[in-house]
Design a protein around this motif. Sequence first.
Motif, PDB file in Angstrom:
ATOM      1  N   SER A   5      39.593  48.271  63.481  1.00  0.00           N
ATOM      2  CA  SER A   5      38.648  48.863  64.668  1.00  0.00           C
ATOM      3  C   SER A   5      39.406  49.814  65.519  1.00  0.00           C
ATOM      4  CB  SER A   5      38.092  47.312  65.409  1.00  0.00           C
ATOM      5  OG  SER A   5      38.940  46.663  65.933  1.00  0.00           O
ATOM      6  N   GLN A  50      42.580  47.520  67.539  1.00  0.00           N
ATOM      7  CA  GLN A  50      43.282  46.610  66.857  1.00  0.00           C
ATOM      8  C   GLN A  50      43.100  46.634  65.243  1.00  0.00           C
ATOM      9  OE1 GLN A  50      42.126  42.489  68.513  1.00  0.00           O
ATOM     10  NE2 GLN A  50      40.578  43.679  69.335  1.00  0.00           N
ATOM     11  N   LYS A  82      42.597  43.380  62.323  1.00  0.00           N
ATOM     12  CA  LYS A  82      42.349  42.203  62.579  1.00  0.00           C
ATOM     13  C   LYS A  82      42.240  41.653  60.984  1.00  0.00           C
ATOM     14  CE  LYS A  82      39.341  43.233  65.865  1.00  0.00           C
ATOM     15  NZ  LYS A  82      38.035  43.183  66.608  1.00  0.00           N
ATOM     16  N   THR A 116      34.416  47.195  71.585  1.00  0.00           N
ATOM     17  CA  THR A 116      35.063  48.230  72.464  1.00  0.00           C
ATOM     18  C   THR A 116      33.570  49.122  72.705  1.00  0.00           C
ATOM     19  OG1 THR A 116      37.001  48.401  71.069  1.00  0.00           O
ATOM     20  CG2 THR A 116      36.460  50.439  72.473  1.00  0.00           C
ATOM     21  N   GLU A 170      35.633  46.513  81.731  1.00  0.00           N
ATOM     22  CA  GLU A 170      36.832  46.071  82.089  1.00  0.00           C
ATOM     23  C   GLU A 170      37.165  46.916  83.333  1.00  0.00           C
ATOM     24  OE1 GLU A 170      40.096  46.941  78.910  1.00  0.00           O
ATOM     25  OE2 GLU A 170      38.799  45.625  77.620  1.00  0.00           O
ATOM     26  N   GLY A 218      34.214  40.989  71.202  1.00  0.00           N
ATOM     27  CA  GLY A 218      34.943  40.467  72.324  1.00  0.00           C
ATOM     28  C   GLY A 218      34.390  39.764  73.617  1.00  0.00           C
TER      29      GLY A 218
HETATM   30  N1  LIG Z   1      35.969  36.859  78.274  1.00  0.00           N
HETATM   31  C1  LIG Z   1      35.829  38.010  78.280  1.00  0.00           C
HETATM   32  N2  LIG Z   1      34.766  38.549  78.934  1.00  0.00           N
HETATM   33  C2  LIG Z   1      34.272  39.816  78.590  1.00  0.00           C
HETATM   34  N3  LIG Z   1      34.894  40.594  77.897  1.00  0.00           N
HETATM   35  C3  LIG Z   1      36.038  40.498  76.963  1.00  0.00           C
HETATM   36  C4  LIG Z   1      36.378  39.201  77.335  1.00  0.00           C
HETATM   37  N4  LIG Z   1      37.531  38.896  76.077  1.00  0.00           N
HETATM   38  C5  LIG Z   1      37.663  40.031  75.751  1.00  0.00           C
HETATM   39  N5  LIG Z   1      36.883  40.919  76.100  1.00  0.00           N
HETATM   40  C6  LIG Z   1      36.488  42.298  75.800  1.00  0.00           C
HETATM   41  O1  LIG Z   1      36.525  42.397  74.455  1.00  0.00           O
HETATM   42  C7  LIG Z   1      37.009  43.773  73.946  1.00  0.00           C
HETATM   43  C8  LIG Z   1      37.493  43.742  72.623  1.00  0.00           C
HETATM   44  O2  LIG Z   1      36.383  43.431  71.669  1.00  0.00           O
HETATM   45  P1  LIG Z   1      36.688  43.464  70.112  1.00  0.00           P
HETATM   46  O3  LIG Z   1      35.310  43.173  69.330  1.00  0.00           O
HETATM   47  O4  LIG Z   1      37.818  42.771  69.644  1.00  0.00           O
HETATM   48  O5  LIG Z   1      36.928  45.112  69.875  1.00  0.00           O
HETATM   49  P2  LIG Z   1      37.306  46.249  68.677  1.00  0.00           P
HETATM   50  O6  LIG Z   1      36.786  45.558  67.750  1.00  0.00           O
HETATM   51  O7  LIG Z   1      36.392  47.166  69.235  1.00  0.00           O
HETATM   52  O8  LIG Z   1      38.638  46.381  68.672  1.00  0.00           O
HETATM   53  C9  LIG Z   1      37.930  44.036  74.970  1.00  0.00           C
HETATM   54  O9  LIG Z   1      38.045  45.296  75.376  1.00  0.00           O
HETATM   55  C10 LIG Z   1      37.704  43.170  76.314  1.00  0.00           C
HETATM   56  O10 LIG Z   1      36.901  43.853  77.183  1.00  0.00           O
END
Ligand SMILES: Nc1ncnc2c1ncn2[C@@H]1O[C@H](COP(=O)(O)OP(=O)(O)O)[C@@H](O)[C@H]1O
Length: 531
Positions: A15, A18, A20, A300, A343, A440
Motif C-alpha cells: 500500500s 507500508q 503488510k 491513506t 492526521e 487504519g
Molecule cells: N486510532 C486512529 N484513529 C484515526 N486514524 C488512525 C488511527 N490509527 C491509525 N490511523 C490512520 O491509519 C492510517 C493508515 O491506514 P492504512 O489502512 O494502514 O493505510 P495504507 O494501507 O494506505 O498504508 C494512518 O495514516 C493513520 O492516520
Amino acid sequence: MAELTDSHYLGFDFSTQQLKVVAINGKLQVIYQSNVQFESDLPEFRTQGGVYIHVDQVTVTSPVLMWVKALDLLLEKMKSAGFDFSRVKAVSGSGQQHGSVYWKKGARKTLQCLDPGRYLHSLLQGRFAVQDSPVWMDSSTSEQCKSLECAVGGAQQLADITGSRAYERFTANQIAKIYQFQQDRYNETERISLVSSFAASLFLGDYAAVDYSDGSGMNLMNIFTKKWSEPCLKATAPRLAEKLGNPTPPTAVLGSVSPYFVKRFGMPEDCKVVTFTGDNPGSLAGMRLQEGDIAVSLGTSDTVFLWIKEPRPVVVGHIFCNPVDCLSYMALICYKNGSLTRERIRNECAGGSWEDFSTALRSSPMGNNGNIGIYFDAVEITPPAVGIHRFDQHDKKVAAFTLEVEIRALVEGQFLAKRVHAQKLGYRIIKGTRVLATGGASSNKDILQVLSDVFNAPVYTIDVANSACLGCAYRAVHGLAAEMGMSFAEAVNEAPEAQLAVRPTPGAEKVYGPLLKRYAELEEKILKHTT
Ligand SMILES: Nc1ncnc2c1ncn2[C@@H]1O[C@H](COP(=O)(O)OP(=O)(O)O)[C@@H](O)[C@H]1O
Ligand SMILES: O=C(CO)[C@@H](O)[C@H](O)COP(=O)(O)O
C-alpha cells in the motif's frame, strides 16, 4: 482437519505507506501478521509516508526499489519470527491502485534466475527503466487526460469503455506522460506493470499479468470485453500492448513460486502464485462484501465501494471489474484527503493525539451546530477542487473554527461527501444496509460513530484492520479452489463474519438529512469557483 490447520496461505498488500502481510491457515484463521513501514523502516529512501511529493506539488512518486527492499525486509522478519514457509500452499496480494512500474529490457531474464544467496533489492538494482514510479497521489497529467478523452470522443465515451472518465492518477495518463517527457526511458521499457502485478512478478520470477479488476483503474481496458481498448492504447503511447501483456482473471493461478523462494525461504516447489489485484478490490474480498452493503475504507486514501451487477459508468467515480466474481463489477469513489488530512487536523487541534481527537468528537454535538467544513489539503479527486472551506450555520464562509468544531467539521464533512457521492452513483441507504469499515482509521470507534450517524446505518468491522491483506489470503485459498469450479463465497464460507461496531444515534437522520443537502450545494459552489 490436521491438513487444514497445517496449510498456510499468504496475502500481501503493497500500500502507500507500508507493506503488510497476513497469513491464514486452511480453516481461514489468521495465524500471523506483520508489516514494514516505508518511512521509518526504510529511512534511506527518504520518503514521506512512502512517497516523494515533487516541487510542483502535483507530481507524486515512490522509489520502486523501496518496494523490493520492503519485501526483503518483511520476509526476513517472518523468517526470524519462525514463520514456517514450508507449509505455504499459495500466495496472493494487492497493491495501491494505478501506480506503474517500468521494467528495463533484460529484466525478465534477471527475474527468471534470481540468485537465492542475495537480496532481491540487490539483484534488481538497475533493472528498472524508471526509478521513481508514479503513484495514485499524482495529479500532474491533466493535459494527457484531456487528450485521451478527446481521442475517444469525450469523458462519457471513455467511461463507457473503461469504466471511468480520464483521471490524472490512472495509468494510461501516467504512461502517456512518461512517453512524452522521457521517451528514452519508455523505449528502454520491456514491460509495464501495475504495483500489484509488479509484486506478483517478484514471487513468480517472471512477468505477471495485470488482473481485470486492478486493470480497470488504467483508462486502458474495456471493462466489458476485458481486453485492452485499441483506441485507448493508440491514444496513450506506441507499442503499448506488447509492453502490457494480456489481462487475466483475478482468480487465475499464474504458476508456482520462483525457485528463489524455495531455496531461500523453504517454500514448497508447488506453492502457487494467485494473481495479485488492487488494494480496494482486495478489501472487497476481505470484507466478503455482499450486494446491498457499502464499504468505506479509511486508509491513506479514503474510498467508498459497492458490489454491483449492472454497471452504468458515469463521469463521477469508477466502475471496476469485480475481483472475486467475473460476472459482477464494483463501483468505487476515491478521496485523496483521507488519513493524511485527519492526521494534520489531529496535530493542529489535538496535540497529535488520537485520544484527544476522539474526545473532541465525543464532546461535540451531532451536526456541529450547523457548521460545515470541507478540507482539501491536496487537489481532491471527487470533486476536483482544492483548499479549506468553512461555513457557519447560514452558509456564510468563515476563516476559522474552534478546535473542537474543526475536528468534528472535518470528520462530518468527509462522511457527508461520501454519502452525497454514493447517492449520486445511485446508491440508496435502505433498511438493512450495512456499512463495512476498514483501513487504519477504522480502529477509531468515535470516527466510526460519526460514519454511522451520517449514513444512519450500523457500521461493521472485521478483526483484521487490513482487509486487503486478508482478502488476498482468502483469494489465495480461492485461487486453488476455483480451479475445481468453486465460487469465492463457497471457498470462504467458514471465515469469521464482520462484527457490529456501532449503531446510529437515535435522531441522526433528522440532523444529517438537511446537512447532506447543504453539503451538496456548498460543494457545487466550491467547484464552480475552482473551474
Ligand atoms: N486510532 C486512529 N484513529 C484515526 N486514524 C488512525 C488511527 N490509527 C491509525 N490511523 C490512520 O491509519 C492510517 C493508515 O491506514 P492504512 O489502512 O494502514 O493505510 P495504507 O494501507 O494506505 O498504508 C494512518 O495514516 C493513520 O492516520
Ligand atoms: O487511488 C486509489 C483508488 O482508486 C487509492 O485507494 C489507492 O489504491 C491507494 O490506496 P491506499 O494505500 O490508500 O489503501
